[in-house]
Design a protein around this motif. Structure first.
Motif, short mmCIF file in Angstrom:
data_model
loop_
_atom_site.label_atom_id
_atom_site.label_comp_id
_atom_site.label_asym_id
_atom_site.label_seq_id
_atom_site.Cartn_x
_atom_site.Cartn_y
_atom_site.Cartn_z
N GLN A 1 0.98 -1.12 -0.07
CA GLN A 1 0.10 -0.02 0.05
C GLN A 1 0.96 1.15 0.01
O GLN A 1 0.58 2.26 -0.57
CB GLN A 1 -0.75 -0.02 1.15
N ASP A 2 1.99 1.30 0.81
CA ASP A 2 2.96 2.44 0.78
C ASP A 2 4.21 1.80 1.07
O ASP A 2 4.31 0.52 1.52
CB ASP A 2 2.59 3.40 1.91
N VAL A 3 5.24 2.66 0.82
CA VAL A 3 6.64 2.33 1.08
C VAL A 3 7.24 3.27 1.96
O VAL A 3 7.07 4.59 1.71
CB VAL A 3 7.48 2.26 -0.34
N ILE A 4 7.81 2.97 2.96
CA ILE A 4 8.53 3.75 3.99
C ILE A 4 9.95 3.98 3.78
O ILE A 4 10.69 3.13 3.47
CB ILE A 4 8.23 3.53 5.43
N VAL A 5 10.42 5.11 3.55
CA VAL A 5 11.94 5.51 3.47
C VAL A 5 12.37 6.16 4.57
O VAL A 5 11.99 7.17 4.76
CB VAL A 5 12.60 5.96 2.21
N MET A 6 13.47 5.57 5.40
CA MET A 6 13.80 6.26 6.66
C MET A 6 15.58 6.35 6.29
O MET A 6 16.25 5.34 5.96
CB MET A 6 13.61 5.29 7.90
N GLN A 7 15.68 7.63 6.70
CA GLN A 7 17.53 7.95 6.52
C GLN A 7 17.93 8.73 7.60
O GLN A 7 17.12 9.62 7.90
CB GLN A 7 17.62 8.67 5.14
N GLU A 8 18.94 8.43 8.24
CA GLU A 8 19.69 9.07 9.40
C GLU A 8 21.09 9.46 9.16
O GLU A 8 21.83 8.70 8.57
CB GLU A 8 19.67 8.11 10.48
N ASP A 9 21.40 10.68 9.55
CA ASP A 9 22.55 11.49 9.38
C ASP A 9 23.59 10.82 10.33
O ASP A 9 23.20 10.90 11.60
CB ASP A 9 22.55 12.86 9.38
N ILE A 10 24.62 9.98 9.73
CA ILE A 10 25.57 9.43 10.63
C ILE A 10 26.77 9.90 10.62
O ILE A 10 27.91 9.47 10.93
CB ILE A 10 25.49 7.92 10.53
N THR A 11 26.90 11.21 10.02
CA THR A 11 28.40 11.97 9.86
C THR A 11 29.12 11.90 11.18
O THR A 11 30.50 11.36 11.02
CB THR A 11 28.13 13.24 9.31
N ALA A 12 28.55 12.10 12.36
CA ALA A 12 29.32 12.38 13.56
C ALA A 12 30.05 10.84 14.05
O ALA A 12 30.91 10.78 14.17
CB ALA A 12 28.52 12.89 14.45
N ALA A 13 28.90 10.06 13.91
CA ALA A 13 29.37 8.69 14.42
C ALA A 13 30.56 7.92 13.44
O ALA A 13 31.28 7.49 13.64
CB ALA A 13 28.21 7.87 14.33
N HIS A 14 30.19 8.37 11.95
CA HIS A 14 31.16 7.84 11.00
C HIS A 14 32.52 8.46 11.23
O HIS A 14 33.47 7.61 11.25
CB HIS A 14 30.69 8.22 9.71
N ARG A 15 32.52 9.59 11.57
CA ARG A 15 34.07 10.29 11.64
C ARG A 15 34.56 9.89 13.08
O ARG A 15 35.75 9.59 13.06
CB ARG A 15 33.80 11.75 11.83
N SER A 16 33.83 9.63 13.95
CA SER A 16 34.28 8.99 15.32
C SER A 16 34.73 7.60 15.28
O SER A 16 35.68 7.12 15.53
CB SER A 16 33.24 8.93 16.38
N GLU A 17 33.85 6.73 14.15
CA GLU A 17 34.58 5.41 13.90
C GLU A 17 35.82 5.50 13.24
O GLU A 17 36.89 4.62 13.28
CB GLU A 17 33.45 4.73 13.13
N ASP A 18 36.02 6.29 12.18
CA ASP A 18 37.10 6.63 11.50
C ASP A 18 38.16 7.04 12.25
O ASP A 18 39.47 6.49 12.31
CB ASP A 18 37.01 7.87 10.34
N ALA A 19 38.09 8.03 13.37
CA ALA A 19 39.18 8.30 14.05
C ALA A 19 39.63 7.25 14.96
O ALA A 19 40.88 6.89 15.34
CB ALA A 19 38.67 9.58 15.01
N LEU A 20 38.48 6.28 15.52
CA LEU A 20 38.94 5.32 16.55
C LEU A 20 39.48 4.23 15.69
O LEU A 20 40.54 3.80 16.21
CB LEU A 20 37.70 4.74 17.00
N ARG A 21 39.31 4.14 14.55
CA ARG A 21 40.05 3.24 13.78
C ARG A 21 41.19 3.16 13.48
O ARG A 21 42.44 2.47 13.52
CB ARG A 21 39.25 2.77 12.34
N LEU A 22 41.47 4.53 13.07
CA LEU A 22 42.89 5.10 12.72
C LEU A 22 43.89 5.01 14.12
O LEU A 22 45.10 4.75 14.08
CB LEU A 22 42.74 6.71 12.30
N ILE A 23 43.20 5.39 15.29
CA ILE A 23 43.93 5.32 16.29
C ILE A 23 44.37 3.96 16.78
O ILE A 23 45.25 3.56 17.16
CB ILE A 23 43.11 5.83 17.64
#
Length: 967
Positions: free
Chosen positions: A360-382
């Protein structure tokens, strides 16, 4: 069926049945399912009650009336129980005890109603009287005697109604709900109808009782309340859901099965832009930049499949104010970047399907994860990059990662100089992505000072204007500054980490989050390093003096020996033992002793070579290790001798502490490695042997290790080990050397200890007795001698032998025991030996260790009948002063003086000893008499008692017993 009263009741019954079914259905999907079920049960009972009441109105006989009335009473009880439970559930009130009581009353009511012939209401029904109503309808009215149980039932009804009214009034005062007022109104009407019914049944009113209609009114009002509350909850739920969608930080879009946009919330519009969020647009035909990345997942969702999205990079659309206004060309006044940085999102797409499975309908949900993505990058680099091998490398990698993550112009970690407060020294400094030399700078009026004072500081722009006195900011051409303190797990400030840029900071929150992570990591690493340094200090240093400890000595000495062996080098080891420290410690306490040890450590630091390792081994033992050098042993040994003598001379100088002056002194043992051993344990053992020889030589000297000392030490160790088990192995024995007077009559005998070792053979007493005294084994050996000597005396006396006095040698260590006299006296009693049969021989040097104690104990022994002989008189500190106070009966002239008589030596000393004994009325005996000439000269000097090989060698037990049998 004439009239309206009975039909109305049948109609009410039908409505009650409808309400029962309706609320049972509501209970399956309502949040208040319990209330709906209770109300449905009440409506079911109400339907039967209405029918029963109609039958009472239409009854033609007393029996028919009674049957209908009895049924009504059966149903009224559970009706009121359900009503009380409904009110309790509706108001969220605990009524467990009330319900339990009502159930008990219900059982009583049913029993009484069953046993009474005319129901619980009437005791007797005389007749049914027809009653014509104003509109012409005729109903049956019972005439008879009311049962006392009827009043019991009425009280129970009003109890329930009272509970309902008070509970609902309290609920209304708290929540002010209109539905509560409606319910109160219905109960009020029901109370009026109930009063009318009571009065009518009691005969006070000449009219039919209308209580069933009160039931109907209350049920209708309760139904209205439930329906209204259900509608309000539904509207409230819809409103909350709409607000949830509109205010959600997650972007939500609703699509038709054809891909057309039905609805979007504000978060979606922020991510995609207003144009891409207008209803009516089609994401399949006209996709935006994000939709193009998720084209295939969208098609799968439209076909009924759940799909996840991302993480995906995206660039937010430009804001209207950005597109309308031109960029400021002056970078000095530009505080925010015009180019929007790349961001990241993730989400999911899922279909809404009907009961047939159609989308009947299609629901699209999107979340901005820029902060978490950069934190993960920083932690991974560390985590991936900070695997450093040293402290310096770790901090350098940390500032490099910080610089790379944010393209920072400068990144640094600084620690305040402990020796210069207010000055910071960087432990890692990165400039333009490169590690540069560390620098020092003043904290005053800098952003770093603020960080250390208040914590994390953010200056996204104009930092030079805020801190005009900071010259380093000017040199860096700084525009922005971010700094965070470095703290340990206890919150103690360790330093700070900072990032300085020539441009404003773009993403302050993200930068501070990453900076905080790195600050925590750097703080933890600093704490770990401090902890390691502290543990290392505890493991390798002496806490009292600050010198290295035994563990450090073994580690360094092992390494030095390996280097010396590999490189044909030589080094030195000096062991130092303080000579009189124990006296100071015992007399003045450990506090003064610790101060003296600290002063000794300072002197060792001052007089040992700079490259030497100075060690406190424990107690009053120290060591100095000279590292290996390119010298041969012949050259190194004189240098080591000079160093040892310099240290000895320094330690022999008085130590002044406050108003006290202490003389310590020391003995030193030296070795050259690797000649002295291939391991640190061997080198220390050989140095200890040399130290032991230095002590034996009179203390206060320096002794080098020689291989002959090793043989001597080995023999001494063999003697010590053998002595520990000599008594158990029956290796000890007593020999007896007779003593004679001038007429060569037997006047006594000295018990002499002999030790037959299984490997060394007969061990001379002058070898094993000193070892026994040094190791403390003398107590066990001495006890063995005393025990066996007294046992022999006891046996001789039992055999009718009359032995002369038996002389036993006492070690000063035995005499020093506090319980020696008591133990000796106990031995005498145990063996039945009289003290007059014994002479105890003690040496001068042993008595002088504690002269007052020796005088007391010898006096006690003398009072037991024993004679006291002073052995080896003249070889020690012979003095008339102490000789006058000692309880002595006999002086023994040492054999060394007797030996000199053969060589025409000086007879003066023996003559003086005899004169002293004569003047003090003491007996005198000479030992070691081996030649007639010695006997003649001793007689001429006045000595008339002798012991020696001239008269008899030491005899075994059997030989001495044979001698005793001789006349």
């Amino acid at each position: 069926m004439n009239g309206i009263l009975a039909p109305s009741l049948y109609l009410a019954a039908g409505l009650a049945i409808y309400a029962t079914l309706s609320h049972l259905l509501h209970s399956r999907q309502s949040a208040r399912s319990t209330e709906h079920r209770l109300f449905a049960a009440m409506c079911g009972l109400m339907a039967v009650l209405a029918v029963g009441s109609a039958q009472t109105y239409q009854a033609g006989t007393v029996e028919a009336y009674t049957r209908a009335l009895t049924l009504n009473v059966y149903l009224l009880g559970p009706f009121y129980v359900l009503f009380a439970a409904f009110v309790a559930a509706h108001t969220r009130t605990s009524a467990r005890w009330l319900i339990s009581g009502l159930l008990v009353l219900l059982v009583i009511t049913w029993v009484v109603n069953t046993l009474q012939p005319y129901s619980m209401q009437y005791q007797v029904i005389d007749e049914l009287r027809p009653l014509e109503l104003p509109w012409g309808e005729t109903v049956a009215l019972a005439v008879g005697t009311i049962s006392p149980w009827f009043g019991f039932g009425v009280l129970a009804v009003f109890l329930v109604l009272g509970f309902a009214l008070t509970t609902l009034i309290r609920h209304y005062r708290r929540y002010r709900q209109t539905t509560t007022l409606l319910l109160l109104g219905g109960i009020g009407v029901f109370v009026l109808f109930t009063l009318q019914g009571v009065l009518a049944r009691g005969g006070a009113l000449e009219m039919p009782q209308l209580a069933p209609f009160g039931y109907v009114v209350m049920v209708v009002m309760m139904s209205l309340v439930l329906n209204r509350e259900t509608s309000e909850r539904l509207r409230d739920s819809e409103s909350r859901f709409r607000a949830l969608v509109e205010q959600s930080p997650v972007g939500i879009q609703v699509l038709t099965p054809q891909g057309e946009i039905r609805q979007c919330n504000a978060a979606w519009e922020t991510m995609h832009g207003a144009q891409a969020s207008l209803p009516g647009g089609n994401v399949l035909d006209r996709p935006d930049a994000i939709d193009r990345h998720i084209h295939e997942p969208l098609k799968d969702a439209l076909r009924g499949h759940y799909r996840e999205i991302g993480p995906l990079p995206y660039t937010p659309p430009a804001r209207p104010d950005q597109s309308a206004e031109p960029a400021d060309p002056d970078p000095a006044t530009q505080t925010t970047p015009l180019i929007t940085p790349e961001r990241w999102l993730r989400g999911c797409i899922y279909p809404l399907q009907d009961a047939r499975g159609e989308v009947q309908d299609v629901i699209v949900m999107q979340e901005d994860i820029t902060a978490a993505h950069r934190s993960e990058d920083a932690l991974r680099l560390i985590a991936e990059g900070l695997q450093a091998r040293s402290r310096e490398e770790f901090f350098q990698q940390l500032v490099l990662k910080l610089s790379n993550l944010f393209a920072a112009d400068y990144a640094l970690i600084g620690i305040e100089d402990p020796e210069k407060p207010g000055v910071v020294e960087t432990v890692a400094l990165c400039t333009a992505g490169q590690i540069v030399e560390n620098l020092r700078y003043d904290l005053a009026e800098t952003p770093c000072e603020r960080v250390l004072e208040i914590g994390t500081c953010i200056y996204p722009c104009d930092v030079q204007q805020r801190f005009p006195a900071d010259e380093m900011l000017v040199e860096m051409d700084a525009e922005s500054y971010l700094g965070a303190p470095l703290l340990d797990s206890q919150g103690t400030l360790l330093g700070h980490i900072a990032m300085v840029n020539r441009h404003p900071v773009e993403d302050v929150d993200k930068a501070m989050e990453i900076l905080g992570i790195m600050a925590d990591r750097a703080g933890a690493e600093l704490e770990r390093l401090h902890t390691e340094e502290h543990i290392h200090a505890l493991a390798y240093h002496d806490s009292l003096t600050g010198l290295a400890n035994r563990t450090r000595l073994h580690d360094d000495l092992t390494r030095h020996i390996e280097e010396a062996t590999a490189g044909h080098l030589h080094g030195g080891l000096i062991l130092i033992d303080l000579d009189h420290f124990k006296t100071i410690n015992d007399a003045l306490g450990h506090a003064v002793g610790d101060t003296v040890l600290g002063a000794v450590a300072d002197r060792l630091r001052s007089h040992a070579p700079e490259d030497a390792l100075i060690v406190r081994l424990g107690g009053d033992e120290f060591a100095v290790v000279l590292p290996p050098c390119a010298r041969v042993r012949e050259t190194l040994e004189p240098e080591l001798q000079a160093i040892a003598e310099r240290i000895l001379e320094a330690l022999q100088r008085p130590i002044i502490i406050g108003e006290r002056t202490f003389g310590v002194g020391a003995s030193l043992g030296c070795v050259c490695y690797p000649d002295a051993g291939e391991s640190s344990a061997e080198a220390l053992r050989h140095a200890d042997i040399a130290l032991y020889q230095a002590k034996r030589a009179g203390r206060g000297g320096v002794q080098f290790y020689r291989h002959a000392l090793q043989d001597e030490a080995h023999a001494r160790l063999q003697i010590e080990d053998g002595l520990r088990q000599a008594a158990e192995r029956d290796e000890l024995d007593l020999h007896y050397q007779p003593q004679f007077d001038a007429a060569e009559r037997l006047i006594g005998a000295e018990a002499l200890l002999r030790w037959q070792h299984p490997e060394m053979g007969q061990v001379p007493p002058d070898l094993f007795i000193p070892v026994a005294e040094e190791t403390g084994l003398i107590h066990g050996v001495g006890n063995w001698v005393l025990e066996h000597a007294l046992m022999q005396l006891s046996q001789w006396q039992a055999g009718n032998l009359q032995p002369p006095r038996l002389a036993l040698n006492l070690s000063p260590w035995q005499l020093a025991r506090p319980d020696f006299v008591d133990q000796f006296q106990a031995r005498l009693r145990r063996h039945g030996v009289d003290g007059h049969a014994l002479t105890l021989e003690v040496t001068e040097s042993g008595l002088l260790r504690d002269l007052p104690d020796a005088i007391t104990k010898l006096g006690a022994l003398r009072r037991l009948g024993m004679r006291i002989a002073l052995d080896d008189f003249g070889t020690g500190y012979s003095s008339l002063a102490y000789l006058r106070d000692l309880p002595v009966d006999e002086l023994k002239i040492d054999k060394s003086f007797v030996k000199e008589l053969l060589a025409g030596g000086d007879r003066t000393l023996i003559e003086n000893i005899v004169d002293i004994a004569r003047n003090m009325e003491l007996d005198v005996i000479a030992e070691g008499v081996e030649h007639p000439e010695q006997r003649e000269q001793l007689l001429a000097l006045g000595c008339t008692r002798f012991q020696g090989f001239l008269f008899s060698a030491p005899l075994t037990h059997e030989q001495f017993v044979a001698r005793l049998h001789r006349p």
